[in-house]
Design an enzyme around this catalytic site. Sequence first.
Site, PDB file in Angstrom:
ATOM      1  CG  HIS B  71     -23.080  30.220   5.624  1.00 23.69           C
ATOM      2  ND1 HIS B  71     -21.859  30.750   5.976  1.00 23.69           N
ATOM      3  CD2 HIS B  71     -23.509  29.531   6.709  1.00 23.69           C
ATOM      4  CE1 HIS B  71     -21.569  30.394   7.229  1.00 23.69           C
ATOM      5  NE2 HIS B  71     -22.559  29.645   7.687  1.00 23.69           N
ATOM      6  CG  ASP B 100       4.315  12.354  -1.994  1.00 20.04           C
ATOM      7  OD1 ASP B 100       3.089  12.480  -1.802  1.00 20.04           O
ATOM      8  OD2 ASP B 100       5.003  13.222  -2.558  1.00 20.04           O
ATOM      9  CD1 TRP B 136     -27.564  22.510   5.169  1.00 11.25           C
ATOM     10  CD2 TRP B 136     -26.270  20.957   4.209  1.00 11.25           C
ATOM     11  NE1 TRP B 136     -27.368  21.509   6.073  1.00 11.25           N
ATOM     12  CE2 TRP B 136     -26.577  20.542   5.527  1.00 11.25           C
ATOM     13  CE3 TRP B 136     -25.463  20.131   3.421  1.00 11.25           C
ATOM     14  CZ2 TRP B 136     -26.111  19.345   6.067  1.00 11.25           C
ATOM     15  CZ3 TRP B 136     -25.004  18.932   3.969  1.00 11.25           C
ATOM     16  CH2 TRP B 136     -25.330  18.547   5.273  1.00 11.25           C
ATOM     17  CB  SER B 163     -12.773  16.647  -5.073  1.00 11.79           C
ATOM     18  OG  SER B 163     -11.774  17.039  -4.181  1.00 11.79           O
ATOM     19  CB  SER B 164     -14.252  14.498  -0.610  1.00  9.86           C
ATOM     20  OG  SER B 164     -15.536  14.142  -0.985  1.00  9.86           O
ATOM     21  CG  HIS B 247     -25.837  11.569  11.637  1.00  7.33           C
ATOM     22  ND1 HIS B 247     -26.293  12.709  12.247  1.00  7.33           N
ATOM     23  CD2 HIS B 247     -25.000  10.993  12.514  1.00  7.33           C
ATOM     24  CE1 HIS B 247     -25.774  12.793  13.456  1.00  7.33           C
ATOM     25  NE2 HIS B 247     -24.985  11.768  13.645  1.00  7.33           N
ATOM     26  CD  GLU B 249     -20.023  15.901   4.941  1.00  6.99           C
ATOM     27  OE1 GLU B 249     -19.719  14.866   4.313  1.00  6.99           O
ATOM     28  OE2 GLU B 249     -19.331  16.931   4.928  1.00  6.99           O
ATOM     29  CE1 TYR B 251     -20.463  11.783  15.426  1.00  4.42           C
ATOM     30  CE2 TYR B 251     -22.171  11.173  13.870  1.00  4.42           C
ATOM     31  CZ  TYR B 251     -21.786  11.531  15.144  1.00  4.42           C
ATOM     32  OH  TYR B 251     -22.724  11.668  16.128  1.00  4.42           O
ATOM     33  CB  SER B 262      -6.065  12.112  20.005  1.00 11.56           C
ATOM     34  OG  SER B 262      -7.433  11.981  20.255  1.00 11.56           O
ATOM     35  CG  HIS B 296     -30.865  11.798  14.560  1.00  8.85           C
ATOM     36  ND1 HIS B 296     -29.773  11.117  15.029  1.00  8.85           N
ATOM     37  CD2 HIS B 296     -30.363  12.771  13.778  1.00  8.85           C
ATOM     38  CE1 HIS B 296     -28.672  11.670  14.572  1.00  8.85           C
ATOM     39  NE2 HIS B 296     -28.991  12.667  13.803  1.00  8.85           N
ATOM     40  CG  HIS B 297     -30.710  14.686  10.617  1.00  4.70           C
ATOM     41  ND1 HIS B 297     -29.992  15.822  10.893  1.00  4.70           N
ATOM     42  CD2 HIS B 297     -29.857  13.664  10.835  1.00  4.70           C
ATOM     43  CE1 HIS B 297     -28.752  15.495  11.241  1.00  4.70           C
ATOM     44  NE2 HIS B 297     -28.645  14.194  11.211  1.00  4.70           N
ATOM     45  CB  THR B 322     -19.408  11.177  21.996  1.00  8.16           C
ATOM     46  OG1 THR B 322     -19.987  10.641  20.800  1.00  8.16           O
ATOM     47  CG2 THR B 322     -18.897  12.556  21.704  1.00  8.16           C
ATOM     48  CE  LYS B 325     -12.285  10.238  19.839  1.00 14.82           C
ATOM     49  NZ  LYS B 325     -11.742   9.354  18.864  1.00 14.82           N
ATOM     50  NE  ARG B 444     -31.947  25.128  10.110  1.00 12.39           N
ATOM     51  CZ  ARG B 444     -31.268  24.033   9.726  1.00 12.39           C
ATOM     52  NH1 ARG B 444     -31.691  22.842  10.068  1.00 12.39           N
ATOM     53  NH2 ARG B 444     -30.174  24.142   9.020  1.00 12.39           N
TER      54      ARG B 444
END
Lengths: 216, 519, 384
Positions: B71, B100, B136, B163-164, B247, B249, B251, B262, B296-297, B322, B325, B444
């Site tokens: 998932h 283009d 994951w 790809s990305s 991390h 990722e 963002y 915005s 921090h993870h 943050t 913003k 979890r």
Amino acid sequence: MADAMHDGKRQQDVRTAANRRLALKLAAVTLAMFGFGYALSPMYDAMCKALGINGKTGRTDAQTVAAQPVDVTRTVTVEFTGLAISGLPWEFKPLVKKLELHPGETREVKYLVRNLAKEEITGQAIPSVTPGETAPHFKKIECFCFTRQTLKPGETREMPVRFVVDAGLDKGVQTITLSYSFFNIDKLSAQKYGGTSLAQAGEHADHDHVHPAPGG
Amino acid sequence: MSADHHAEHPTGISRWLFTTNHKDIGTLYLVFSFIMAIVGGVMSLVIRSELWQPGLQLVEPNFFNQMTTVHALVMIFGFAMPAFVGLANWMIPMMIGAPDMALPRMNNWSFWILPFAATLLILSLFMPGGGPAGGWTIYPPLSVQGGIGVDFTLLAIHMLGISSILGSINIIATVLNMRAPGMTLMKMPMFAWTWLITAFLLIAAMPVLAGAVTMLITDRHFGTHFFDAAGGGDPVLFQHVFWFFGHPEVYILVLPAFGVFSQIIPTFSRKPLFGYASMVYATASIAFLSFIVWAHHMYTVGMPMAGELFFMYSTMLIAVPTGVKIFNWVSTMWRGSMTFETPMLWALGGVFTFAVGGFSGLMLAITPADFQYQDTYFVVAHFHYVIFGATIYGLFAAIYYWLPKWTGHLYNETLGKWHFWLTTIGFNLTFFPQHFLGLAGMPRRIPDYALQFTEFNRWSTIGAFFTIISQLIFFYIAIRAMKGGAKATDQVWEGADGLEWTLSSPPPYHSFAVAPKVK
Amino acid sequence: MFIKLIRRFPGIVSRLILGLGLWLSAPAVFADYALNFQKPVTPVAHRILELHNMILLICVIIFVLVFGVMFYSIFAHRKSRGYKPAKFHDNATLEVVWTVIPFLILVSMAIPSTATLLEMDDTSKSDLTIKITGYQWKWKYDYPDQDVSFFSTLATPRDQIENKAAKEQHYLLEVDNPIVIPVGKKVRFLVTANDVIHSWWVPQLGVKKDAIPGFINEFWTRADEAGTFRGQCAELCGKDHGFMPIVVNAVNPEDFTKWVAMQKDKAAAESASGAKTWSKDELLEKGKKAYAGTCAACHGVEGKGIPGVFPALDGSQIATGPVDEHIKTVLHGRATGKFGAQMPAFAAQLSDADAAAIITFERNALGNKTGDVVQPSQVKSLRK
């Protein structure tokens, strides 16, 4: 009109070339970052060694130790523990559970190991020290973990660790624990004795290894 | 001129297979991502159904673990990232006045890797021994235990990553090289800015993940010991490398959505974006900080005190840009002349929802408190508020905002609002109670739980079904608008400003054949 | 100096906040709608709750302020009310203000957090050491100085998990052998793992630490009141991650001493039990219990297994074939490649008597009727 189109075309060619160059540069950055991902591994090791981040202990030799002063004003307790990881059918324990020493003083303790299987098995002990910050100050002169240990069926062995806690140890530390995890180095053998993970890489349904059970 | 080009491009299946047109590719990305969203959504329903009550009823624990793992992978790599690459493809050339994307052929490749990667990932579930079941985050040694399904997954992650990266290189080249004359960087629309920064994050972070995944593969099959303590490696090293990617990722997923907010908030406030320059700097600071907060993870792995403190402080610091913003968005609205069409609702809902996740993120940054939160449902609630709040709200905001431009038709505004409100109710019903579950002590990634967690899990399950069923409205709206409906004007929205609104609705096949001049 | 300063920071404010937190959490402990942490019973757990409440409070206040402004604006500055848009789009002073103020708020959060963290990290001057080893899917506890050592596994019967029996109060949070600690004593834990990463977590004690194979970690706790505190493994560790709870009994120091003595007697009795000859009924009774705790998670209560993943024992070659092979499989594990998982070795976890009982049970129940009776002495002879 034709001029404008011609200009447009030329401008487009210039752009295409610029795009290609930029794309190549960015691809180079990508490759560099891929390399960086790999480089994290040795960098991490170097950092751990310097700062004792993951409790990996240092190594030294007798001469260096002899040159060091012994700090008799302080006493530190060193505890010993050990674990034979599933997949290594060995009995494994320290013969002395703890001792007190002065920083700078060389001491020796012994671990007992016995092969419970009916075949020769080779294991590798991995040391770890806690608190992690003490690891750079915990130096082994001699250790059974420096080499692999091969035990004959049923063999019992007393294995020495000679070590020194150097005087640079942080003043707040009173207790250091030295722990060994003993792994079977052979993946198939580990599997045979019920090792479930670390030594399990090539695990696939196709290679059939219904080994005779130990003693069989 | 544009009519000539129209005549050139093929029709039928080969149009989509060989297309190098940014709009076609954008559409492909969006369609693909929504297919993946359905797949991932169904998996979340399997998870929530099993958690409807204590006890094992629907699935085996091992399959449950595969569901949570796949998932997450599907939603992150298959849905959220491609969806925003699709938006970038559609909008960036139109927003910066380019005909283009910079590298059209590469654009085609970067899309067509995705379906193969996704197939591989889904196939892993049907391999002997099942799919990946280690989360994951694919932490070793657990991920070394799995069967061939794990290899499929690792390969799929590699392909999705490639790809990305190709997509990002294209976006950077487009933004840097293809802007219309007069459009300086500091005149660019915020969406282009946030994507530029995101693309740099991607090419810095994804290769590191590729490195970690490669090391995992060699550990599994070629006898290396990067993460294997038995060979002198360290499983914690994987976590460091993974989160060095992981991390940023986060963002990567949320910054483009910030760009969307915005764009939309000024339009419907009929007032220019407040603090444009500070928005750019804040985005850049967030991107920079994202590379120095990863551990921090991992507060509970046993890091030295200095490390715990450093990562706590640096993580807390992220709250500053943050906050800037959010303050800027609120100031944009302040003394505007606001209307609340569907895109605006999604944007405001997104800011609100993201802020909830942002605050719980600040709480998670506090190391001692994190020892209680780590690996509980509090974390699950937190990252769903962040990613659903920013990414999915942002995505829907963007689609409703630009759908009339893409299709030339107005969508059904009433249904759009229903979609927003039902999703918002369903989402909060699903995830708000999970904060309490986590605080009360529910870990979890468990298929079964102690009795005191029953009530909130029920709410959560009801909410999940509610949310997912509500999405049917969206598919109905989108398909209706594609097929017809009231004609949209070129500007579409009264307060809309930017080059994309100077094009016809729907826009010509090649956006700006002649570059517009920007004052 | 810095550290000393911040150690003293919390003071009265945080006491008040703690009060608020306890008020929120105390009545909730037994309700189904628990909204906050479980009741803390250690100094560190108290400090964490204080911190959590303080930061939550600050966050809620800021949230209400910021979104209060936003909702006011939504209400007041709307076109439908004929509001005309202003033109401003920049204000340097404001930008500086809302960069600096949040920063200062963050500093005020960081100070007590740092103090708590330093307190958590200080494992010195402990009274007792306990070593925790995480296994898939159980915990092992060693008291090196007391020579006590045991495994602790889930005690909830499979029937309840499979919804065949009513679930009891401590469903999934009960174990066969709880860990016992003395009240008021500083206990230092060493933690490592045997296979994959686990994480030892007891919320009320305010401790969570990863158990990492090959590495050793440490942490400490001190329960200030007697009671039973329950927790779970917090790091995904495979199939039965959700089924390896932790139960800590905090008892007064005299009872702890008695408990240690009892554990030693039990260990002595256990090793003596290996020498005696058991009747078939005794073995079957003991075996049924031990099977439920050790084997049923994979092979099923009825011995049916899970097709393709875990083999059935009902009619299996091992459970109906030669007795020695069966004993060796239980003791040393087996990998046939036919199943997704492999049989782990149980030699380290089962006493001779337990293993004999389980094997006797498997051969005479679960649909098997071999009539074999296995004695502990036979197991013992096959250990090496």
